[in-house]
Design a protein around this motif. Structure first.
Motif, short mmCIF file in Angstrom:
data_model
loop_
_atom_site.label_atom_id
_atom_site.label_comp_id
_atom_site.label_asym_id
_atom_site.label_seq_id
_atom_site.Cartn_x
_atom_site.Cartn_y
_atom_site.Cartn_z
N THR A 13 0.81 -1.22 0.00
CA THR A 13 0.00 0.00 0.00
C THR A 13 0.84 1.27 0.00
OG1 THR A 13 -0.16 -0.12 2.41
CG2 THR A 13 -1.93 -1.13 1.14
N GLY A 117 -6.21 -0.23 -8.61
CA GLY A 117 -7.08 -1.38 -8.35
C GLY A 117 -7.91 -1.82 -9.54
N THR A 259 -14.55 -2.82 -6.63
CA THR A 259 -14.22 -2.80 -5.20
C THR A 259 -15.48 -2.75 -4.37
OG1 THR A 259 -12.14 -1.63 -5.66
CG2 THR A 259 -12.96 -1.56 -3.40
N THR A 260 -15.57 -3.64 -3.40
CA THR A 260 -16.72 -3.68 -2.49
C THR A 260 -16.45 -2.75 -1.31
OG1 THR A 260 -17.34 -5.92 -3.13
CG2 THR A 260 -18.09 -5.15 -0.98
N SER A 261 -17.43 -1.95 -0.98
CA SER A 261 -17.25 -0.93 0.06
C SER A 261 -17.64 -1.43 1.44
CB SER A 261 -18.10 0.30 -0.29
OG SER A 261 -19.48 -0.04 -0.24
N THR A 285 -12.31 -6.89 -5.35
CA THR A 285 -11.54 -6.68 -4.13
C THR A 285 -12.40 -5.89 -3.14
OG1 THR A 285 -10.59 -4.64 -5.06
CG2 THR A 285 -9.34 -6.69 -5.36
N TYR A 286 -11.77 -5.47 -2.03
CA TYR A 286 -12.47 -4.74 -0.98
C TYR A 286 -11.74 -3.45 -0.64
CZ TYR A 286 -14.87 -9.18 -0.35
OH TYR A 286 -15.60 -10.32 -0.58
N SER A 287 -12.49 -2.45 -0.23
CA SER A 287 -11.88 -1.20 0.20
C SER A 287 -11.14 -1.42 1.52
CB SER A 287 -12.94 -0.12 0.37
OG SER A 287 -13.77 -0.42 1.49
N ARG A 288 -10.29 -0.47 1.84
CA ARG A 288 -9.54 -0.57 3.09
C ARG A 288 -10.49 -0.58 4.30
NH1 ARG A 288 -4.47 3.34 3.53
NH2 ARG A 288 -4.12 2.27 1.54
N ASP A 289 -11.53 0.22 4.24
CA ASP A 289 -12.49 0.26 5.36
C ASP A 289 -13.23 -1.07 5.49
OD1 ASP A 289 -11.78 2.82 5.93
OD2 ASP A 289 -13.46 3.75 4.87
N ALA A 290 -13.52 -1.71 4.36
CA ALA A 290 -14.20 -3.01 4.40
C ALA A 290 -13.29 -4.06 5.04
CB ALA A 290 -14.60 -3.44 3.00
N THR A 304 -11.97 -12.48 -1.89
CA THR A 304 -11.75 -11.74 -3.13
C THR A 304 -11.88 -12.67 -4.33
OG1 THR A 304 -9.37 -12.17 -3.20
CG2 THR A 304 -10.12 -10.26 -1.91
#
Length: 341
Positions: A13, A117, A259-261, A285-290, A304
């Protein structure tokens, strides 16, 4: 303006967060302090690795020359991101510099990341082959128009970007830049094929059915819920035949490569009762918050697209014939990457 591919398997990251690309060779001082061009770099590398073969030293020096001298401000960088197998694209904004205080990968170039991403399904298979080069830094010559189209796209969804990239690919000759049958390239091609097939060749409802079939291949009992008004739960899975013994697993499926939130993950978590587990399955993929929710929430697992492909490959023989016919694979033996060409 040139388009370059850069592989980095060490940093994650921080590349995007701090805006740079980098290479290793941390035993070398600043490359700017090494004179005499390629020959000087070869001499420095030979001193650092006295047992290395001349061919290896020459190859390493070539990578460092490209990184220090040939990449120019304004050039485009295509950087495969290994943790989730997505692709980042950016523009070089500065000359080579040496980050002396960094723990690793001190040889760097500043980059303004424009697209982060992007799913691999956005690009053609031959373009993915080209950026699968075994080199750390390499020119992208045969499919540069695809990556430039993605860079210049104003679209927000991967599907829209993919459509624009497809138009660019049609106008550019399809030619693989490296026909060497490397085992890692074949493995990556197989994973891309599975992911693309699941994305393009089945519907969302069929993706739910496939997820249930995969869970059964893993040893669970699984059933798909009513398609509409399911409350965010698409599949129910459990170990015992009747489904009356805990734990019960509630599964939400998202048939997309984006990207899933966090709010979407939170919706699934909201259905989780005492003694129940939650599983979110997506091709993207997924967001960092997710991902932060997953770390903080016991009994929640986020799969994922790459995780899903791994499960498919590991349990392929246990899948029903109807799914194996949609994703036709066969076992092959190939020459290992460690064997010299």
């Amino acid at each position: 303006m040139n388009v370059w591919g850069v592989h980095n398997d060490s940093l994650t990251t921080e590349l995007v967060d701090d805006g740079f690309i980098s290479v290793g060779w941390d035993g070398l001082a600043s490359l700017d302090s090494i004179p005499h061009g390629r020959d000087g770099l070869k001499a420095a590398l030979q001193a650092l690795y006295p047992n290395a073969k001349p061919r290896s030293i020459a190859g390493q020096a070539g990578v460092l020359v490209r990184f220090r001298d040939e990449i120019a401000v304004g050039d485009v960088i295509v950087a495969p991101y290994k943790p989730d197998s997505t692709i980042n694209i950016g523009v070089v904004t500065g000359a080579y510099y040496f980050a002396a205080s960094a723990e690793t990968h001190r040889h760097r170039r500043r980059v303004e990341w424009k697209k982060v991403g992007l799913p691999r399904t956005v690009f053609t298979q031959s373009a993915l082959y080209e950026i699968g080069s075994v080199l750390t830094v390499f020119r992208i010559r045969n499919h540069d128009e695809e990556f430039l189209a993605a860079l210049g796209s104003a679209a927000t969804s991967p599907e829209e970007v993919s459509e624009q990239v497809s138009h660019a690919a049609e106008s550019q000759e399809e030619e693989d830049s490296d026909t060497t049958p490397r085992a890692s390239r074949i493995a990556r091609h197989t994973r891309d094929f599975v992911l693309e097939t699941l994305h393009r060749n089945i519907t969302h409802r069929e993706f739910e059915e496939f997820t249930a079939a995969l869970l059964r291949a893993l040893g669970y009992q699984a059933r798909v819920t009513q398609y509409s008004q399911d409350g965010g739960v698409d599949v129910i899975a459990h170990r015992d035949p009747l489904g009356v013994e805990p734990p019960q697993i509630k599964v939400q499926c998202k048939h997309r490569t984006g990207t899933t939130s966090a709010p979407e993950v939170q919706q699934l978590v909201g259905t989780q009762g005492p003694g129940e587990l939650s599983l979110f399955v997506t091709l993207g993929t997924y967001s960092r918050d997710a991902l932060a929710i997953e770390r903080q929430r016991p009994g929640l697992r986020l799969l994922t697209g790459e995780d899903l492909v791994t499960l498919v490959l590991e349990n392929y023989a246990a899948l029903p014939e109807e799914w194996r016919s949609i994703i036709p694979l066969t076992n092959v033996l190939v020459v290992a990457d460690s064997v010299g060409g």
